[in-house]
Design an enzyme around this catalytic site. Structure first.
Site, PDB file in Angstrom:
ATOM      1  N   LYS A 190      -4.944  60.466  31.717  1.00  0.00           N
ATOM      2  CA  LYS A 190      -3.899  59.450  31.585  1.00  0.00           C
ATOM      3  C   LYS A 190      -3.893  58.893  30.166  1.00  0.00           C
ATOM      4  O   LYS A 190      -2.873  58.806  29.524  1.00  0.00           O
ATOM      5  CB  LYS A 190      -4.127  58.336  32.613  1.00  0.00           C
ATOM      6  CG  LYS A 190      -3.081  57.257  32.548  1.00  0.00           C
ATOM      7  CD  LYS A 190      -3.254  56.211  33.617  1.00  0.00           C
ATOM      8  CE  LYS A 190      -2.210  55.113  33.407  1.00  0.00           C
ATOM      9  NZ  LYS A 190      -2.353  54.004  34.331  1.00  0.00           N
ATOM     10  N   GLU A 196     -15.175  62.641  27.699  1.00  0.00           N
ATOM     11  CA  GLU A 196     -15.537  63.887  28.393  1.00  0.00           C
ATOM     12  C   GLU A 196     -14.388  64.892  28.320  1.00  0.00           C
ATOM     13  O   GLU A 196     -14.582  66.069  28.003  1.00  0.00           O
ATOM     14  CB  GLU A 196     -15.845  63.618  29.883  1.00  0.00           C
ATOM     15  CG  GLU A 196     -17.086  62.797  30.145  1.00  0.00           C
ATOM     16  CD  GLU A 196     -16.829  61.294  30.156  1.00  0.00           C
ATOM     17  OE1 GLU A 196     -15.795  60.855  29.614  1.00  0.00           O
ATOM     18  OE2 GLU A 196     -17.685  60.567  30.687  1.00  0.00           O
ATOM     19  N   GLY A 245      -5.068  55.718  37.478  1.00  0.00           N
ATOM     20  CA  GLY A 245      -5.782  57.004  37.466  1.00  0.00           C
ATOM     21  C   GLY A 245      -6.222  57.455  38.847  1.00  0.00           C
ATOM     22  O   GLY A 245      -5.984  58.592  39.264  1.00  0.00           O
ATOM     23  N   ARG A 246      -6.842  56.545  39.611  1.00  0.00           N
ATOM     24  CA  ARG A 246      -7.384  56.945  40.924  1.00  0.00           C
ATOM     25  C   ARG A 246      -6.298  57.063  41.986  1.00  0.00           C
ATOM     26  O   ARG A 246      -6.580  57.406  43.128  1.00  0.00           O
ATOM     27  CB  ARG A 246      -8.486  55.977  41.354  1.00  0.00           C
ATOM     28  CG  ARG A 246      -8.098  54.523  41.339  1.00  0.00           C
ATOM     29  CD  ARG A 246      -9.316  53.605  41.453  1.00  0.00           C
ATOM     30  NE  ARG A 246      -9.001  52.201  41.250  1.00  0.00           N
ATOM     31  CZ  ARG A 246      -8.925  51.606  40.060  1.00  0.00           C
ATOM     32  NH1 ARG A 246      -9.124  52.293  38.964  1.00  0.00           N
ATOM     33  NH2 ARG A 246      -8.642  50.326  39.968  1.00  0.00           N
ATOM     34  N   GLU A 331     -14.017  51.564  42.476  1.00  0.00           N
ATOM     35  CA  GLU A 331     -13.406  51.219  41.187  1.00  0.00           C
ATOM     36  C   GLU A 331     -12.263  50.229  41.416  1.00  0.00           C
ATOM     37  O   GLU A 331     -11.956  49.417  40.554  1.00  0.00           O
ATOM     38  CB  GLU A 331     -12.911  52.481  40.455  1.00  0.00           C
ATOM     39  CG  GLU A 331     -12.704  52.251  38.971  1.00  0.00           C
ATOM     40  CD  GLU A 331     -12.404  53.524  38.188  1.00  0.00           C
ATOM     41  OE1 GLU A 331     -11.258  54.008  38.257  1.00  0.00           O
ATOM     42  OE2 GLU A 331     -13.297  54.039  37.491  1.00  0.00           O
ATOM     43  N   HIS A 361     -29.167  66.075  59.103  1.00  0.00           N
ATOM     44  CA  HIS A 361     -30.495  66.609  58.793  1.00  0.00           C
ATOM     45  C   HIS A 361     -31.032  66.051  57.478  1.00  0.00           C
ATOM     46  O   HIS A 361     -31.987  66.585  56.920  1.00  0.00           O
ATOM     47  CB  HIS A 361     -30.437  68.144  58.754  1.00  0.00           C
ATOM     48  CG  HIS A 361     -29.974  68.717  60.060  1.00  0.00           C
ATOM     49  ND1 HIS A 361     -30.819  68.976  61.107  1.00  0.00           N
ATOM     50  CD2 HIS A 361     -28.732  69.003  60.507  1.00  0.00           C
ATOM     51  CE1 HIS A 361     -30.126  69.442  62.135  1.00  0.00           C
ATOM     52  NE2 HIS A 361     -28.845  69.455  61.797  1.00  0.00           N
ATOM     53  N   LYS A 489     -18.749  52.492  27.905  1.00  0.00           N
ATOM     54  CA  LYS A 489     -18.064  53.448  27.016  1.00  0.00           C
ATOM     55  C   LYS A 489     -18.265  53.040  25.559  1.00  0.00           C
ATOM     56  O   LYS A 489     -18.527  53.875  24.695  1.00  0.00           O
ATOM     57  CB  LYS A 489     -16.560  53.465  27.315  1.00  0.00           C
ATOM     58  CG  LYS A 489     -16.168  54.158  28.594  1.00  0.00           C
ATOM     59  CD  LYS A 489     -14.636  54.221  28.684  1.00  0.00           C
ATOM     60  CE  LYS A 489     -14.187  54.679  30.052  1.00  0.00           C
ATOM     61  NZ  LYS A 489     -12.743  54.597  30.242  1.00  0.00           N
TER      62      LYS A 489
HETATM   63  O1  F6P Z   1     -13.848  55.732  34.505  1.00  0.00           O
HETATM   64  C1  F6P Z   1     -12.783  55.006  34.074  1.00  0.00           C
HETATM   65  C2  F6P Z   1     -11.490  55.759  34.088  1.00  0.00           C
HETATM   66  O2  F6P Z   1     -10.611  55.053  33.285  1.00  0.00           O
HETATM   67  C3  F6P Z   1     -10.898  55.975  35.483  1.00  0.00           C
HETATM   68  O3  F6P Z   1     -10.235  54.862  35.943  1.00  0.00           O
HETATM   69  C4  F6P Z   1     -10.012  57.141  35.231  1.00  0.00           C
HETATM   70  O4  F6P Z   1      -9.595  57.757  36.424  1.00  0.00           O
HETATM   71  C5  F6P Z   1     -10.929  58.003  34.400  1.00  0.00           C
HETATM   72  O5  F6P Z   1     -11.609  57.081  33.570  1.00  0.00           O
HETATM   73  C6  F6P Z   1     -10.248  59.039  33.571  1.00  0.00           C
HETATM   74  O6  F6P Z   1      -9.329  58.476  32.701  1.00  0.00           O
HETATM   75  P1  F6P Z   1      -8.214  59.339  31.968  1.00  0.00           P
HETATM   76  O7  F6P Z   1      -7.321  59.929  33.011  1.00  0.00           O
HETATM   77  O8  F6P Z   1      -7.509  58.390  31.076  1.00  0.00           O
HETATM   78  O9  F6P Z   1      -8.921  60.417  31.202  1.00  0.00           O
END
Ligand code: F6P
Length: 525
Positions: A190, A196, A245-246, A331, A361, A489
């Site tokens: 987003k 990452e 995002g979620r 979250e 288990h 972060k």
């Molecule tokens: O972990 C925080 C967060 O902002 C989440 O809310 C989001 O889904 C994720 O990082 C990934 O964010 P992006 O889609 O901006 O890479």
């Protein structure tokens, strides 16, 4: 007034100490299972094994009504700025045809036309064999869950591989054995600033080499950064800041699913979610499934004092559901302050779980006899798509047996009777009986899916989304921001710089300094 200061809240607190055992509730209410079960779309949900009386249930609905639930729900679907700290709507239902104004609906329709055309083009072209989906959090968990779940009922035309983690193993595993010429890399973020996803996308771009220009796609609400990264504008799919995002799996974030499974399957997923939206919007409180799921959770967390909630899908293809819900629920509702910045009371329980029967288990011992046991949502599928009927029958038997065993337990008299019948001495019985006793009376909900198809999956995911929203209303918190992820972060950026450049680390505490020193020594070329 904060709900927790209300008279009703105090009444509910008092009721918590007076609930008869579940077995007594069943004995006294012949219609209990029928009265506490709901059917919506392809879902059947049974709340009768929750430690709730009809009076408590009624009080919980009154509590919700007193929190201006009707207003909040109307504002949410209308596209008001319910995400107050970021001053924007949370209009994910509009992605499946519910709510939003004409402008939003047109944005969504245009995007769906664009993605459908693109997916059909890719599917018909036959050039690609694999999709590499890069993203993390909400840009990963929803598509990942659905990719696995949809494979129960459909065969994907292309393989989808996911790379999420900062650990280089994640992108390495995803690319392992693939041919850049036949791989489509979809970078989903987003913000298009997530560390990452950026690192994994850079690695994938280098790996694609001469194919990067044609075989790399971005899905983002930050078109500018995607362009800067080098993705050609015609390969950027937009979504909007009003999609959290979620909550974004209903958008182009799921492009990989749409390509692999086809737009019609994806439309069925949207249809299932829309069905739940309509139910949530229109059903009276007492018949409203997301409301019941939410208020049962509030009861367990705020009044019975359970600090966590387990999610146990008895379905291999729903293995990712507990992890998906961890982000969705924790979250969203893992917040410490109310909407106006005052300390919040107890909010979201810890969400955890794993698939049945594996979990039986592993950690079920703790739930049956340990301290701090958790309420469970058991999730199972009635009609299996696997050609293993005997397996499926046994799977369902185990699921139903666990909820019954957790409810009924086994008292010491019964245990002693069994041991006497086995001819044990009194001393042996005294020693063993406490270990074989089960307290029982553990609450659970059972949700059955008629079938794990796209539509029912949409029902299920949207059910939990709305549950989260309902709970946030009672807790008076904003479920659509996530400021708590920021601090780590920022510090990671500082420490990365110190690891790379050997700069001064004396501002850190002695523990962090020692860790950095060890890492510096290990990272030296
Ligand atoms: O972990 C925080 C967060 O902002 C989440 O809310 C989001 O889904 C994720 O990082 C990934 O964010 P992006 O889609 O901006 O890479």
């Amino acid at each position: 007034m904060t709900p927790s200061k209300s008279i009703l809240w105090k009444t509910l607190q008092q009721s918590a100490g007076t609930v008869p055992r579940l077995t007594t509730l069943f004995a006294n209410q012949p219609e209990r299972a029928k009265n506490m079960s709901y059917r919506v779309g392809g879902l059947y949900a049974d709340f009768s094994k929750q430690c709730i009386t009809p009076e408590i249930q009624a009080d919980l609905f009154t509590l919700l009504a007193s929190c201006n639930f009707d207003d909040w729900r109307a504002k949410f679907f209308a596209g008001d700025n319910v995400n107050t700290t970021e001053n924007r709507p949370a209009l994910h239902p509009a992605l499946r045809g519910t709510g939003g104004d004409r402008h939003i609906q047109k944005q969504v329709r245009d995007m769906q036309i664009q993605t459908r055309a693109f997916c059909e083009h890719i599917r018909a072209g036959g050039r690609y064999k694999t999709i590499v989906h890069i993203g993390i959090g909400g840009s990963d968990l929803g598509p990942r869950l659905c990719a696995d779940a949809l494979s129960a009922d459909h065969t994907p035309l292309l393989e989808i591989r996911f790379a999420n983690n900062m650990d280089g193993a994640s992108i390495n595993d995803a690319l392992e054995g693939l041919d850049p010429a036949t791989s489509l890399v979809i970078s989903v973020s987003k913000s298009f600033t997530t560390q990452e996803t950026k690192m994994n996308s850079v690695a994938a771009k280098i790996w694609l080499g001469e194919h990067a220009q044609t075989n790399m796609i971005a899905v983002t609400a930050n078109r500018h950064s995607a362009k800067e990264f080098g993705i050609s504008p015609d390969k950027i799919f937009d979504f909007w800041d009003w999609v959290g995002g979620r909550y974004s799996l209903w958008s182009a974030v799921s492009l990989s699913l749409q390509i692999a499974y086809g737009p019609d399957v994806f439309d069925a997923l949207l249809k299932g979610a829309h069905e739940m939206d309509i139910h949530f919007q229109s059903a009276p409180l007492v018949q409203n499934l997301p409301v019941m799921l939410a208020m049962t959770g509030i009861w367990n967390c705020n009044f019975l004092g359970f600090p966590s909630q387990a999610i146990i899908p008895y379905a291999r293809h729903l293995q990712g559901f507990p992890t998906f819900l961890q982000q969705l629920e924790m979250e969203s509702n893992g917040k410490g302050v109310t909407r106006d910045g005052k300390p919040a009371g107890i909010t979201c329980p810890v969400i955890w779980g794993d698939e049945g029967t594996n979990s039986q288990h592993a950690f079920f011992q703790h739930i049956h006899q340990g301290h701090g046991s958790a309420p469970i949502d058991f999730i199972a599928i009635l009609e299996s798509s696997e050609a293993r009927p005997a397996h499926h029958t046994a799977l369902l038997a185990n699921c139903f047996a666990q909820s019954e065993a957790l409810m009924v337990g086994k008292n010491e008299d019964i245990v002693r009777g069994e041991l006497i019948a086995r001819g044990m001495t009194t001393a042996e019985i005294d020693a063993l009986a406490p270990h074989k006793t089960f307290p029982g009376n553990h609450p659970s909900t059972t949700i059955l899916l008629e079938k794990l198809d796209a539509c029912t999956l949409g029902n299920l995911i949207a059910l939990y989304e709305h549950k989260v929203f309902v709970q946030s209303i009672v807790w008076d918190i904003n479920p659509f921001d996530q400021w708590g992820v920021e601090l780590g972060k920022v510090l990671a950026g500082t420490i990365l710089n110190e690891l790379n450049n050997g700069t001064d680390i004396s501002a850190h505490d002695s523990s962090t300094q020692a860790l950095i020193t060890l890492a510096r020594a290990a990272l030296k070329p």
